[in-house]
Design a protein around this motif. Structure first.
Motif, short mmCIF file in Angstrom:
data_model
loop_
_atom_site.label_atom_id
_atom_site.label_comp_id
_atom_site.label_asym_id
_atom_site.label_seq_id
_atom_site.Cartn_x
_atom_site.Cartn_y
_atom_site.Cartn_z
N PHE A 173 0.83 -1.20 0.00
CA PHE A 173 0.00 0.00 0.00
C PHE A 173 0.87 1.24 0.00
N TYR A 227 0.49 5.33 0.95
CA TYR A 227 -0.32 6.34 1.62
C TYR A 227 0.40 7.68 1.52
N PHE A 273 -5.10 6.98 2.03
CA PHE A 273 -4.88 5.85 1.12
C PHE A 273 -4.72 6.34 -0.33
N THR A 278 -3.28 0.27 -3.78
CA THR A 278 -2.95 -1.09 -3.37
C THR A 278 -2.39 -1.83 -4.57
N TYR A 285 -0.99 -5.80 -5.64
CA TYR A 285 -1.06 -7.17 -5.13
C TYR A 285 -0.02 -8.11 -5.73
N TYR A 299 1.39 -5.75 3.65
CA TYR A 299 0.43 -6.62 4.30
C TYR A 299 0.91 -8.04 4.04
N TYR A 344 -3.98 -9.07 10.36
CA TYR A 344 -4.35 -8.04 9.40
C TYR A 344 -3.45 -6.81 9.49
N GLN A 345 -2.39 -6.89 10.28
CA GLN A 345 -1.61 -5.69 10.51
C GLN A 345 -0.79 -5.30 9.31
N LEU A 346 -0.64 -3.99 9.12
CA LEU A 346 0.25 -3.44 8.13
C LEU A 346 1.57 -3.09 8.80
#
Lengths: 112, 113
Positions: free
Chosen positions: B34, B36, B46, B49, B51, B91, B99-101
């Protein structure tokens, strides 16, 4: 556009006092998070919350910290007995699925 | 341990001078990366993203790309309003219920008129 809101924007407290930081996540989101950022440092993960329970917490999130979703809209972080080193920006975030987390504007916590 | 390193720490550009910010990462497995934007005293906003390696995303003057070891945020013809700190976060695959970044320290971009 929906957004995460946080109150208060700035909280000043004395060492040893309890504080509660409040967040209203985006309404259709299911995952909730707290992060903190000490001045000049990285954003650090504290805790994630899903399905009314903590799904993960970091080493920072010790017994002095707790989270709660008291109703359908609020998400709170409580620090029971604040320390000087708890001074930081605290960010709430939420997501519809466990990615693309949207952050609130933050609460600046100052512990004297 | 998952690590995210961003470079440079700070970058000063003249208005219109294109450049790139780098985010290199070390994770056991990547679920997503990600970008930001963070303005002083504000929360991360944000941007993108990514992947999978080879993926690209664009938004106005910004384009993010991803390889297996790093991501770049390309800024084309920047304007003073692009001045901010740009944060990269990963992630990782860390098990069910994680789920932590993990964030990098950021690159502080200043665009001079």
């Amino acid at each position: 556009e929906p957004e995460v809101t946080q109150t208060p924007s700035h909280q000043v407290t004395q060492m040893g006092q309890e504080v509660i930081l409040r967040c209203v996540p985006i309404s259709n989101h299911l995952y909730f998070y707290w992060y903190r950022q000490i001045l000049g440092q990285k954003v650090e993960f504290l805790v994630s919350f899903y399905n009314n329970e903590i799904s993960e917490k970091s080493e920072i999130f010790d017994d002095q910290f707790s989270v709660e979703r008291p109703d359908g809209s609020n998400f709170t972080l409580k620090i029971r007995s604040t320390k000087l080193e708890d001074s930081a920006m605290y960010f709430c975030a939420s997501s519809e699925a466990p990615h693309e987390q949207f952050f609130g504007p933050g609460t600046r916590l100052t512990v004297l | 341990e998952d690590q995210v390193t961003q470079s440079p720490e700070a970058l000063r550009l003249q208005e219109g001078e294109s450049s790139s910010l780098n985010c290199s990462y070390t994770v056991s497995g990547l679920r997503g990366l990600f970008w930001y934007r963070q303005d002083p005293g504000k929360g991360p906003e944000f941007l993108f993203t990514l992947y999978s390696a080879g993926e690209e995303k664009e938004k106005e003057r910004l384009k993010a790309t991803l390889t297996k070891k790093e991501s770049f945020l390309h800024i084309t013809a920047p304007k003073p309003e692009d001045s901010a700190t740009y944060l990269c976060a990963v992630y990782p695959y860390s098990g069910a219920g994680s789920y932590q970044l993990t964030f990098g320290k950021g690159t502080k971009l200043s665009v001079i008129p």
